[in-house]
Design a protein around this motif. Structure first.
Motif, PDB file in Angstrom:
ATOM      1  N   VAL A 170      -3.709  -0.063   9.709  1.00  0.00           N
ATOM      2  CA  VAL A 170      -4.416   0.821   8.786  1.00  0.00           C
ATOM      3  C   VAL A 170      -5.808   1.100   9.331  1.00  0.00           C
ATOM      4  O   VAL A 170      -6.272   0.446  10.259  1.00  0.00           O
ATOM      5  CB  VAL A 170      -4.492   0.210   7.368  1.00  0.00           C
ATOM      6  CG1 VAL A 170      -3.092   0.104   6.756  1.00  0.00           C
ATOM      7  CG2 VAL A 170      -5.161  -1.149   7.398  1.00  0.00           C
ATOM      8  N   GLY A 171      -6.425   2.093   8.757  1.00  0.00           N
ATOM      9  CA  GLY A 171      -7.761   2.442   9.241  1.00  0.00           C
ATOM     10  C   GLY A 171      -7.716   3.088  10.612  1.00  0.00           C
ATOM     11  O   GLY A 171      -8.686   3.039  11.366  1.00  0.00           O
ATOM     12  N   ALA A 172      -6.575   3.669  10.966  1.00  0.00           N
ATOM     13  CA  ALA A 172      -6.460   4.366  12.246  1.00  0.00           C
ATOM     14  C   ALA A 172      -5.390   5.429  12.092  1.00  0.00           C
ATOM     15  O   ALA A 172      -4.584   5.382  11.167  1.00  0.00           O
ATOM     16  CB  ALA A 172      -6.076   3.391  13.356  1.00  0.00           C
ATOM     17  N   ASN A 173      -5.384   6.409  13.024  1.00  0.00           N
ATOM     18  CA  ASN A 173      -4.413   7.502  12.930  1.00  0.00           C
ATOM     19  C   ASN A 173      -3.104   7.146  13.631  1.00  0.00           C
ATOM     20  O   ASN A 173      -3.072   6.270  14.499  1.00  0.00           O
ATOM     21  CB  ASN A 173      -4.980   8.758  13.597  1.00  0.00           C
ATOM     22  CG  ASN A 173      -6.324   9.132  13.030  1.00  0.00           C
ATOM     23  OD1 ASN A 173      -6.688   8.698  11.934  1.00  0.00           O
ATOM     24  ND2 ASN A 173      -7.089   9.909  13.794  1.00  0.00           N
ATOM     25  N   ASP A 174      -2.064   7.884  13.289  1.00  0.00           N
ATOM     26  CA  ASP A 174      -0.824   7.758  14.043  1.00  0.00           C
ATOM     27  C   ASP A 174      -0.938   8.483  15.378  1.00  0.00           C
ATOM     28  O   ASP A 174      -0.439   8.047  16.388  1.00  0.00           O
ATOM     29  CB  ASP A 174       0.351   8.336  13.244  1.00  0.00           C
ATOM     30  CG  ASP A 174       0.810   7.362  12.159  1.00  0.00           C
ATOM     31  OD1 ASP A 174       0.311   6.211  12.172  1.00  0.00           O
ATOM     32  OD2 ASP A 174       1.647   7.750  11.327  1.00  0.00           O
ATOM     33  N   LYS A 175      -1.608   9.614  15.335  1.00  0.00           N
ATOM     34  CA  LYS A 175      -1.777  10.374  16.570  1.00  0.00           C
ATOM     35  C   LYS A 175      -2.834   9.708  17.441  1.00  0.00           C
ATOM     36  O   LYS A 175      -3.726   9.033  16.942  1.00  0.00           O
ATOM     37  CB  LYS A 175      -2.194  11.816  16.258  1.00  0.00           C
ATOM     38  CG  LYS A 175      -1.079  12.631  15.673  1.00  0.00           C
ATOM     39  CD  LYS A 175      -1.247  14.105  15.994  1.00  0.00           C
ATOM     40  CE  LYS A 175      -0.152  14.912  15.330  1.00  0.00           C
ATOM     41  NZ  LYS A 175       0.054  16.201  15.976  1.00  0.00           N
ATOM     42  N   ASP A 229      -0.929  -9.348   7.139  1.00  0.00           N
ATOM     43  CA  ASP A 229      -0.487  -8.248   6.276  1.00  0.00           C
ATOM     44  C   ASP A 229      -0.803  -6.881   6.883  1.00  0.00           C
ATOM     45  O   ASP A 229       0.025  -5.996   6.908  1.00  0.00           O
ATOM     46  CB  ASP A 229      -1.121  -8.372   4.899  1.00  0.00           C
ATOM     47  CG  ASP A 229      -0.647  -9.629   4.195  1.00  0.00           C
ATOM     48  OD1 ASP A 229       0.589  -9.793   4.078  1.00  0.00           O
ATOM     49  OD2 ASP A 229      -1.487 -10.463   3.826  1.00  0.00           O
ATOM     50  N   TYR A 230      -2.036  -6.719   7.331  1.00  0.00           N
ATOM     51  CA  TYR A 230      -2.434  -5.428   7.898  1.00  0.00           C
ATOM     52  C   TYR A 230      -3.320  -5.641   9.110  1.00  0.00           C
ATOM     53  O   TYR A 230      -3.912  -6.713   9.295  1.00  0.00           O
ATOM     54  CB  TYR A 230      -3.177  -4.567   6.865  1.00  0.00           C
ATOM     55  CG  TYR A 230      -2.301  -4.212   5.687  1.00  0.00           C
ATOM     56  CD1 TYR A 230      -1.254  -3.312   5.836  1.00  0.00           C
ATOM     57  CD2 TYR A 230      -2.529  -4.787   4.444  1.00  0.00           C
ATOM     58  CE1 TYR A 230      -0.425  -3.007   4.766  1.00  0.00           C
ATOM     59  CE2 TYR A 230      -1.713  -4.481   3.366  1.00  0.00           C
ATOM     60  CZ  TYR A 230      -0.653  -3.597   3.538  1.00  0.00           C
ATOM     61  OH  TYR A 230       0.161  -3.303   2.497  1.00  0.00           O
ATOM     62  N   TYR A 231      -3.396  -4.572   9.884  1.00  0.00           N
ATOM     63  CA  TYR A 231      -4.265  -4.608  11.063  1.00  0.00           C
ATOM     64  C   TYR A 231      -5.238  -3.452  10.972  1.00  0.00           C
ATOM     65  O   TYR A 231      -4.852  -2.325  10.687  1.00  0.00           O
ATOM     66  CB  TYR A 231      -3.438  -4.455  12.340  1.00  0.00           C
ATOM     67  CG  TYR A 231      -2.352  -5.509  12.480  1.00  0.00           C
ATOM     68  CD1 TYR A 231      -2.608  -6.703  13.144  1.00  0.00           C
ATOM     69  CD2 TYR A 231      -1.083  -5.291  11.943  1.00  0.00           C
ATOM     70  CE1 TYR A 231      -1.616  -7.666  13.261  1.00  0.00           C
ATOM     71  CE2 TYR A 231      -0.090  -6.238  12.062  1.00  0.00           C
ATOM     72  CZ  TYR A 231      -0.358  -7.432  12.725  1.00  0.00           C
ATOM     73  OH  TYR A 231       0.609  -8.383  12.847  1.00  0.00           O
ATOM     74  N   ILE A 232      -6.500  -3.746  11.222  1.00  0.00           N
ATOM     75  CA  ILE A 232      -7.476  -2.667  11.377  1.00  0.00           C
ATOM     76  C   ILE A 232      -8.009  -2.771  12.787  1.00  0.00           C
ATOM     77  O   ILE A 232      -8.694  -3.733  13.135  1.00  0.00           O
ATOM     78  CB  ILE A 232      -8.630  -2.794  10.365  1.00  0.00           C
ATOM     79  CG1 ILE A 232      -8.084  -2.709   8.931  1.00  0.00           C
ATOM     80  CG2 ILE A 232      -9.673  -1.707  10.604  1.00  0.00           C
ATOM     81  CD1 ILE A 232      -9.160  -2.789   7.858  1.00  0.00           C
ATOM     82  N   PRO A 233      -7.634  -1.809  13.649  1.00  0.00           N
ATOM     83  CA  PRO A 233      -8.047  -1.944  15.045  1.00  0.00           C
ATOM     84  C   PRO A 233      -9.479  -1.476  15.269  1.00  0.00           C
ATOM     85  O   PRO A 233     -10.116  -0.910  14.371  1.00  0.00           O
ATOM     86  CB  PRO A 233      -7.055  -1.056  15.771  1.00  0.00           C
ATOM     87  CG  PRO A 233      -6.674  -0.008  14.786  1.00  0.00           C
ATOM     88  CD  PRO A 233      -6.810  -0.621  13.420  1.00  0.00           C
ATOM     89  N   GLY A 234      -9.983  -1.722  16.455  1.00  0.00           N
ATOM     90  CA  GLY A 234     -11.288  -1.220  16.857  1.00  0.00           C
ATOM     91  C   GLY A 234     -12.155  -2.331  17.399  1.00  0.00           C
ATOM     92  O   GLY A 234     -12.015  -3.486  17.029  1.00  0.00           O
ATOM     93  N   ALA A 238      -4.286   1.685  -5.045  1.00  0.00           N
ATOM     94  CA  ALA A 238      -3.319   2.692  -4.578  1.00  0.00           C
ATOM     95  C   ALA A 238      -2.115   2.005  -3.939  1.00  0.00           C
ATOM     96  O   ALA A 238      -2.180   0.827  -3.596  1.00  0.00           O
ATOM     97  CB  ALA A 238      -3.991   3.627  -3.570  1.00  0.00           C
ATOM     98  N   GLN A 239      -1.052   2.796  -3.783  1.00  0.00           N
ATOM     99  CA  GLN A 239       0.155   2.292  -3.113  1.00  0.00           C
ATOM    100  C   GLN A 239      -0.201   1.926  -1.675  1.00  0.00           C
ATOM    101  O   GLN A 239      -0.643   2.754  -0.885  1.00  0.00           O
ATOM    102  CB  GLN A 239       1.232   3.379  -3.146  1.00  0.00           C
ATOM    103  CG  GLN A 239       2.474   3.095  -2.319  1.00  0.00           C
ATOM    104  CD  GLN A 239       3.421   2.136  -3.034  1.00  0.00           C
ATOM    105  OE1 GLN A 239       3.620   2.239  -4.254  1.00  0.00           O
ATOM    106  NE2 GLN A 239       3.940   1.169  -2.299  1.00  0.00           N
ATOM    107  N   LEU A 240      -0.005   0.681  -1.357  1.00  0.00           N
ATOM    108  CA  LEU A 240      -0.378   0.241  -0.009  1.00  0.00           C
ATOM    109  C   LEU A 240       0.787   0.468   0.952  1.00  0.00           C
ATOM    110  O   LEU A 240       1.945   0.434   0.552  1.00  0.00           O
ATOM    111  CB  LEU A 240      -0.766  -1.232  -0.029  1.00  0.00           C
ATOM    112  CG  LEU A 240      -2.022  -1.552  -0.842  1.00  0.00           C
ATOM    113  CD1 LEU A 240      -2.293  -3.056  -0.843  1.00  0.00           C
ATOM    114  CD2 LEU A 240      -3.242  -0.798  -0.301  1.00  0.00           C
ATOM    115  N   PRO A 241       0.466   0.706   2.250  1.00  0.00           N
ATOM    116  CA  PRO A 241       1.534   0.905   3.244  1.00  0.00           C
ATOM    117  C   PRO A 241       2.345  -0.375   3.440  1.00  0.00           C
ATOM    118  O   PRO A 241       1.911  -1.447   3.010  1.00  0.00           O
ATOM    119  CB  PRO A 241       0.769   1.282   4.511  1.00  0.00           C
ATOM    120  CG  PRO A 241      -0.609   0.792   4.324  1.00  0.00           C
ATOM    121  CD  PRO A 241      -0.870   0.780   2.842  1.00  0.00           C
ATOM    122  N   PRO A 242       3.500  -0.263   4.074  1.00  0.00           N
ATOM    123  CA  PRO A 242       4.334  -1.458   4.270  1.00  0.00           C
ATOM    124  C   PRO A 242       3.575  -2.547   5.021  1.00  0.00           C
ATOM    125  O   PRO A 242       2.720  -2.255   5.861  1.00  0.00           O
ATOM    126  CB  PRO A 242       5.519  -0.967   5.103  1.00  0.00           C
ATOM    127  CG  PRO A 242       5.358   0.481   5.286  1.00  0.00           C
ATOM    128  CD  PRO A 242       4.085   0.928   4.674  1.00  0.00           C
TER     129      PRO A 242
END
Lengths: 328, 144, 384, 573
Positions: free
Chosen positions: A201-206, A168-173, A192-196
């Protein structure tokens, strides 16, 4: 979050599992320090091998979709990892690939530069502390008087979690920053509304440069590459401009640029930014562009100073890359 | 079925692609194993594209740009060369044979050379056999 | 080994009739067209190049100009109007002057005054010899006719004196020709390229000389066979006449009026017709200037034709006047005949155009000797 | 994004394609692919009925993407884009598969060719799904023009533009106008005076109210883009003057080749071995004398010095043959009895009146000697006393096959036209490319020979390649016409398929900035991101490949589009 709130809502059920992992990810959960109490207040850990004595059969007994959140860390290395991944997928509502190994293969993923037989040869024959003239290797089943002893099957490849189950989601690191975990956890708990699905998640786009305090300029031509120990870092200028390959520009921010803050170049554990199809290729392309030579011989000479491009650009991500492994 | 190698080629619009067109207008026949993808400049070619082609099962990848000094965009071909060299080091590490990945300069007038290049590469790939990139990715573990 | 270019040679060659120097740009069409040019003996292009560059020794040792029979195909197909045929002709003139050790040939070719002057001088001497010399020696002619009504020609031109003179002239001319041919041999075989040819090869190849002299097969290889025929007709007539006049003069210059079918008269008529036909073709050709080979005419070309024609016509007239018993006319035309013939033989044969009768067959002979030539041992000064 | 509805059209091109590719099979194969609404084949897609077919289908089936499998996109991409536009969809929502030049014309096995065509069409279908609409753009044109270089071509262009009433800034590096032509005595093939030709032109330029001449001035940096350039020049070290202009003409000219590097010629070693440019000085001075003050009896003119020889320059300088013949006439006039040797590698008389000039020259009592550039160059040696000349040239004469010695007293080396040195700065400033021989590269060698890939920048004269005066002048007038046309229009279209930065992803590492050959990318200090000036951008896409963060999008050549195309060509195997 206050305990009052949590009382209103039914407590979440949380599972944390380690596949082929070093344990750092589990520790990162503990590294939330006092915030751990908040986590525990909001969620009941129902399965966490490092912390709780809950057996696989207990998990198997749980009803499907009964676990709200599973943080699966570590890569999939053997049939046991695979089995539990599939099991947890069945029992879990939100399955998160937690940490670089589950996300992209991570450090264990470097084993994809070789195969099972080479790994066994090294581990059970060649290692300096091993004496194994009969060349005895682990087998999956071994009959003894009491019955048959079973060992998980060791796969030829290291795999990221998403190659085995739906994630479902990835939290990198490596490991994920505890602050990021709390952010994600809070978001889930708050409803809260969860991302697609499939988002990181838990990381920036930049990428990391955005937060990096070092001075950067357009002057990024490189006559020779240095490994970090080969050069006196001035601690101010962009690593790349000093000839040290820093994965920062091709790595998602979110870690707080901790390595660079510690005067070590980024190694890319947070993985590629959105839109990058391959974790190492963009950086390779960027680095190639910086080579300050036009003729093939000079280019080759400069490239010689990049000793191990595959290991460098895919340190945390080989199994999750386009090629996935060394060709066999 | 006998082995028919498939080559994915990235050709810059101004020199190599025009050269390949010239081979056509000159009716110079060559092996039908190549699939050409047009980009404006060899400087646009990224390692990602090449790796993707291998992953998708290409037996060879060919990159063609303008001859050094003749780039329509001044020096895109040099950038391509630098990236290519680094990528080549990587692909060698990854066990992709050197001859499967080639960078050649083809000018707009070199239709014949282009045809010869395709034939030559096809011949080499025929002797090498299929690429194992795709099959290496097919993992054995599932449903143990 | 490199050879020096002689820019001045071009100006010299110019006097032998060479026109536009640099017109040729060496496309090689002429060599490709030429039916006579063959491997190892390629022309005209190569020879033109030697001329353009002023490579004196290379030109002088060339046999190729003599292998050309001037059909004119090269000139008519030349894209640059470089006129290779005439350039080869000019080379033959130049070579004739080079083979000649007296230097007279060069004078005759390059100076019209010298050539015409010499002819006139000899002609005058001949006239003097007849008008003053013979009477002074005690000979006096008669206007009486023979029993057959013919002129007593031997009373005017005593047969033994004329025969002696013929032989003397033949020896002089032959000597000059032989010495020139030896020089030709020296330049072609010996000097240039430092080669030699075995005696046996000389013998084995000798037949070529005879064959080429009598049949002119090379000329026959040119595309237009008419010229080969007319030339061969002329040449055979000339040869018969020459042999008859020099060797069998007493038989030929007879006071008897033989029947027309007599061998002596038949030979004479054949020779006359041969000569006349050949001359007619050449003269009309040179006047019409339609065929390439006759388009360009050097003074020496015309001089030769005019003199030979005069000789033939006067010869015919002598014959007619003698038979019809017209002594004065016979004697006058005999003097004219000799006044034309003698300078023609003395000047044209060894020094000018007519020398080709010897150089051409010898050139073919030398060409074949050359193909069998082996390097001559030269002394090598070793440094030790 | 709305769901793609793709129309696929396979062209027969008469029999050109259909003979080798089974167009019916291709059509059937792709018909059922996802997003393909309709697939057809037709005899001539580029014909009016063929285009109408597309237009009608777009309207009838509400298509929003079009794929045409036909000839090379280099031939008909524009045709079909226009058809799409006519039908009301954005022209960039179109993709072409090249199944003629790169398939039916080059293969001999129908099955293989058909399979290949299918692969290519599938790739185009996969790609076009991710195409995005792009908009045409225009910029205004400043009517002033900057001309760099005051030689014959620069002067001509300046006059042409100034006479049309437009401002010209003419910048010349040296202290006088006139360029190389000012150094010549006569011109070929008419042997007319170069001085009488160039002087009035210089005078007219000097006195023209619309031309500002800046001598001893160099262009260091140019900013801006087509229609709106800017530079600052400082004249004689004074305060910098700011100039604004809409177009640039580079006419920086040539440099004579230095024959010192050719050891065979012993240039500098022997004082009477001189270059053609040095010989012009003698001619202008009026006397042809050796360094010993004597009239040379033997003059050799060696062609192709530094030209047509891989060791020096492979290209031909075009003018030297005729210039050498010109010298023959001049030497012959001055020294009637001298021996003149034309030592050449090939005689090139390509231009109007040139062959006639050559023919005329051959009558000037000269000796032509040919050498082989590749095998052996002539060697100039000191002569012995007995040689009766100053020097001896040893050479292998090609047409005769002889090794020869040529006596000479003076040797004129017809030196190659080299590209001007130290132009990197100008090149960088105006954004043009140099070819392998350091000449400026034109936009298209045949169809656009004076423009460059940088909009508003034109190249004329010998900086583009060796050429003679008429060709330089023709180029000058051509460039002037192009510029006057743009000025008259008032605005010019600019590249659409440019790069752009996704500011949400850009981390500000600035890797892209140094990569751009057109200086189109700059760093926005406030937002800490790179930005692309899409007027300067030419759309090469190299910044897109250099961006480690994947923040730069190469429009119409995005990662997604290309990767889809790769998947497409491989999908059927």
């Amino acid at each position: 979050m206050s305990s009052e709130q949590t009382n209103l809502k039914p407590k979440l059920k949380l599972a944390v599992y380690w596949g082929s992992a070093c344990g750092g990810c589990c520790v990162s959960v503990l590294d939330t320090h006092e915030k751990l109490l908040d986590i525990v207040a909001a969620a009941d850990p129902v399965f966490w091998p490092i912390a709780l004595d809950i057996k696989y059969k207990d998990v198997e007994a749980m009803p499907d979709q009964s676990i709200d959140l599973t943080l699966f860390n570590g890569a999939v290395r053997n049939s046991e990892n695979q089995h539990i991944a599939q099991l947890l997928r069945k029992k879990t509502k939100i399955l998160v690939a937690y940490g670089s190994c589950a996300y992209m293969g991570g450090i264990p993923g470097l084993a994809n530069f070789s195969g099972k037989s080479e790994v066994f040869e090294r581990a059970y024959v060649e290692t300096e502390s091993t004496k194994n003239p009969e060349r005895i290797f682990p087998v999956t089943e071994y009959p003894v008087e009491e019955g048959t002893l079973k060992l998980p099957k060791f796969f030829n490849d290291v795999l990221p979690l998403n190659k085995v189950v739906d994630v479902d989601y990835y939290i990198p690191g490596c490991p994920p920053q505890s602050e990021r975990l709390i952010e994600v956890f809070t978001a889930i708990v708050s409803g809260a509304q969860l991302p697609p699905k499939g988002s990181v998640v838990g990381a920036n786009d930049k990428t990391n440069c955005d937060e990096c305090k070092r001075t950067k300029s357009e002057n990024k031509t490189i006559d020779r590459f240095y490994r970090p120990w080969e050069i006196q870092d001035d601690k101010e200028t962009c690593f790349l401009e000093q000839g040290v390959i820093c994965m920062g520009p091709a790595t998602r921010g979110g870690c707080g640029v901790r390595c660079v803050e510690g005067n070590s170049p980024c190694r890319g554990c947070y993985g590629p930014p959105p839109g990058a199809t391959d974790p190492g290729a963009k950086m390779m392309s960027a680095i190639g562009t910086m080579i300050n030579a036009d003729n093939p011989e000079e280019i080759d000479k400069i490239i010689e100073s990049i000793v191990d491009p595959a290991g460098l650009f895919y340190r945390f991500s080989l199994p999750g890359s386009i090629l996935g492994r060394k060709v066999q | 079925m006998d082995f028919r190698p498939k080559i994915v080629a990235f050709l810059c619009n101004w020199c190599a692609y025009t050269g390949a067109d010239l081979a056509g207008t000159s009716r110079i026949h060559y092996a039908p194993n190549i699939r050409i993808i047009r980009i404006m400049c060899s400087g646009r070619i990224e390692p990602t594209f090449i790796l993707k082609a291998f992953q998708q099962g290409a037996d060879g990848v060919l990159v063609c740009g303008c001859h050094p000094g003749d780039c329509h965009y001044q020096e895109g071909n040099y950038k391509c060369l630098r990236r290519f060299k680094l990528l080549q080091k990587f692909t060698r590490q990854m066990g992709i044979e050197k001859d499967r990945l080639r960078l050649e300069w083809i000018s707009a007038s070199e239709g014949k050379q282009f045809a010869e290049l395709v034939n030559d590469m096809t011949k080499t790939l025929l002797s090498m056999g299929p690429s194992k990139v795709k099959s290496s990715l097919e993992v054995e573990h599932l449903n143990v | 080994m490199s050879v020096r270019v002689h820019p001045e040679l071009r100006n010299q060659l110019m006097q032998f009739g060479i026109g536009d120097w640099n017109a040729c740009y060496h496309c090689g069409t002429c060599t490709a067209m030429c039916p006579l040019s063959e491997e190892g003996f390629l022309f005209p292009r190569k020879k033109i190049r030697l001329m353009q560059m002023g490579l004196k020794n290379e030109i002088e040792s060339s046999v190729e100009p003599w292998l050309c029979y001037y059909c004119g195909d090269c000139t008519s197909t030349c894209p640059r109007d470089a006129n290779p045929g005439e350039l080869m002709m000019s080379l033959r003139r130049y070579l004739t002057s080079i083979y000649d050790w007296t230097g007279l040939s060069k004078k005759f070719y390059t100076s019209e005054v010298w050539e015409i002057g010499s002819i006139l001088l000899i002609a005058v001497l001949v006239v003097i010899a007849f008008l003053i010399g013979l009477p002074a020696m005690g000979y006096s002619f008669t206007t009486e006719l023979t029993s057959q009504g013919g002129v007593k020609i031997n009373s005017f031109a005593p047969i033994h004196i004329i025969e002696a003179f013929d032989w003397a002239m033949a020896i002089v001319v032959g000597g000059l020709l032989i010495s020139n041919i030896l020089r030709m041999y020296y330049k072609i075989i010996w000097k240039h390229g430092h080669t030699k040819v075995t005696f046996w090869v000389h013998v084995r190849e000798f037949w070529r000389l005879v064959f080429n002299f009598s049949v002119q097969p090379k000329f026959g290889k040119c595309d237009d066979k008419r010229y080969w025929f007319s030339h061969w007709f002329l040449m055979s007539g000339y040869t018969i006449m020459f042999i008859v006049v020099v060797v069998f003069l007493p038989w030929f210059q007879t006071e008897k009026i033989l029947p027309p079918w007599h061998l002596q008269r038949a030979l004479g008529y054949y020779a006359t017709f041969g000569l006349l036909f050949g001359l007619l073709v050449a003269i009309t050709g040179r006047m019409r200037r339609k065929d390439v080979k006759f388009y360009f005419s050097h003074v020496s070309d015309w001089l030769f034709l005019v003199m030979l024609t005069l000789t033939v016509i006067t010869g015919i007239l002598i014959h007619i006047f003698r038979i019809y018993g017209m002594p004065y006319a016979t004697y006058i035309f005999y003097i004219i005949h000799m006044a034309v013939l003698v300078p023609m033989i003395l000047i044209e044969v060894p020094f000018s155009k007519w020398s080709h009768l010897a150089y051409r067959p010898f050139a073919v002979y030398f060409q074949h000797l050359k193909t069998h030539a082996v390097p001559r041992k030269t002394k090598i000064n070793s440094i030790n | 994004m709305e769901e793609p509805r793709i129309g696929v059209y396979v062209c027969w091109c008469g029999t050109n394609i259909s003979k080798m590719v089974d167009v019916e099979a291709v059509t059937n194969e792709v018909k059922a692919l996802p997003n393909v609404t309709i697939a057809k084949n037709y005899k001539y897609m580029c014909s009016d009925p063929g285009q109408d077919l597309i237009i009608k289908d777009i309207k009838l089936h509400n298509l929003n993407r079009v794929v045409v499998a036909a000839c090379s996109p280099r031939i008909h991409e524009l045709t079909f884009r226009t058809a799409c536009e006519k039908a009301g969809i954005n022209p960039y929502l179109f993709e072409m598969a090249n199944v003629r030049e790169q398939d039916s014309w080059v293969h001999t096995d129908r099955t293989e060719a058909t399979n290949k065509a299918i692969d290519l069409v599938v790739a185009a279908i996969r790609r076009v799904r991710y195409h995005e609409p792009l908009q045409k753009r225009f910029v205004n044109v400043n009517p002033a023009t900057l001309i760099i270089g005051g030689g014959i071509s620069g002067l001509t262009a300046a006059l042409e533009i100034a006479n049309a009433g437009k401002q010209v800034y003419l910048v010349e590096k040296s202290d006088q106008l006139g360029g190389q032509v000012k150094k010549f005595d006569l011109t070929f093939p008419h042997l007319s005076s170069a001085q009488q030709m160039i002087r009035p032109i210089v005078q007219r330029v000097d006195n023209h109210p619309n031309i500002s001449v800046f001598l001893e001035t160099e262009i260091r940096e140019v900013t801006g883009y087509i229609g709106n350039f800017k530079t600052a020049i400082s004249v004689n070290g004074g305060d910098p003057v700011e100039l604004e202009f809409g177009n640039i003409i580079a006419a920086v000219g040539l440099k004579p080749f230095n024959p010192e590097v050719i050891s065979e010629y012993n240039y500098k070693e022997f004082p009477d071995v001189i270059t053609s440019f040095e010989f012009e000085e003698k001619l202008l001075a009026g006397r042809i004398l050796t360094v010993y003050g004597k009239e040379p009896r033997n003059v050799a003119i060696i062609h192709c010095v530094g030209s047509r020889n891989k060791k020096y320059h492979e290209y031909c300088s075009r003018v030297c043959c005729m210039a050498a013949l010109k010298y023959v006439h001049q030497v012959r006039a001055a020294l009637p009895s001298a021996n003149i040797f034309e030592i050449y590698a090939d005689m090139r008389a390509y231009g109007k009146g040139h062959e006639e000039f050559y023919a005329l020259t051959t009558h000037r009592q000269i000796m032509f000697l040919m050498y082989d550039q590749q095998k052996k160059l002539p060697v100039i040696n000191q002569a012995d006393r007995s040689d009766n000349c100053n020097m001896i040239i040893e050479m292998d004469e090609l047409l005769s096959g002889q090794s020869i010695e040529v006596p000479v007293d003076m040797v004129i080396l017809m030196v190659n036209m080299e590209a001007q040195e130290n132009v990197k700065q100008v090149v960088r400033a105006i954004g043009v490319s140099l070819c392998g021989n350091q000449f400026f590269i034109e936009k298209h060698p045949k169809l656009d020979p004076v423009a460059t890939t940088t909009g508003g920048v034109y190249i004329i004269g010998t900086c583009q390649g060796p050429k003679d005066i008429p060709d330089s002048v023709a180029q000058a007038r051509a460039a002037a016409a192009r510029i006057l046309g743009a000025i008259a229009q008032g605005s010019v279209p600019i590249e659409v398929t440019t790069a752009s930065v996704n500011e949400l992803l850009c981390c500000g590492c600035q890797t892209c900035i140094g990569v751009c050959p057109y200086k189109a990318i700059s760093y926005d200090e406030n937002n800490k991101v790179s930005i692309v000036n899409e007027i300067l951008c030419k759309g090469c896409g190299t910044c897109g490949s250099a961006c480690p963060a994947g923040a730069i999008i190469s429009k119409h050549f995005t990662d997604l589009q290309i990767l889809s195309e790769i998947e497409g060509v491989m999908s059927m195997s």
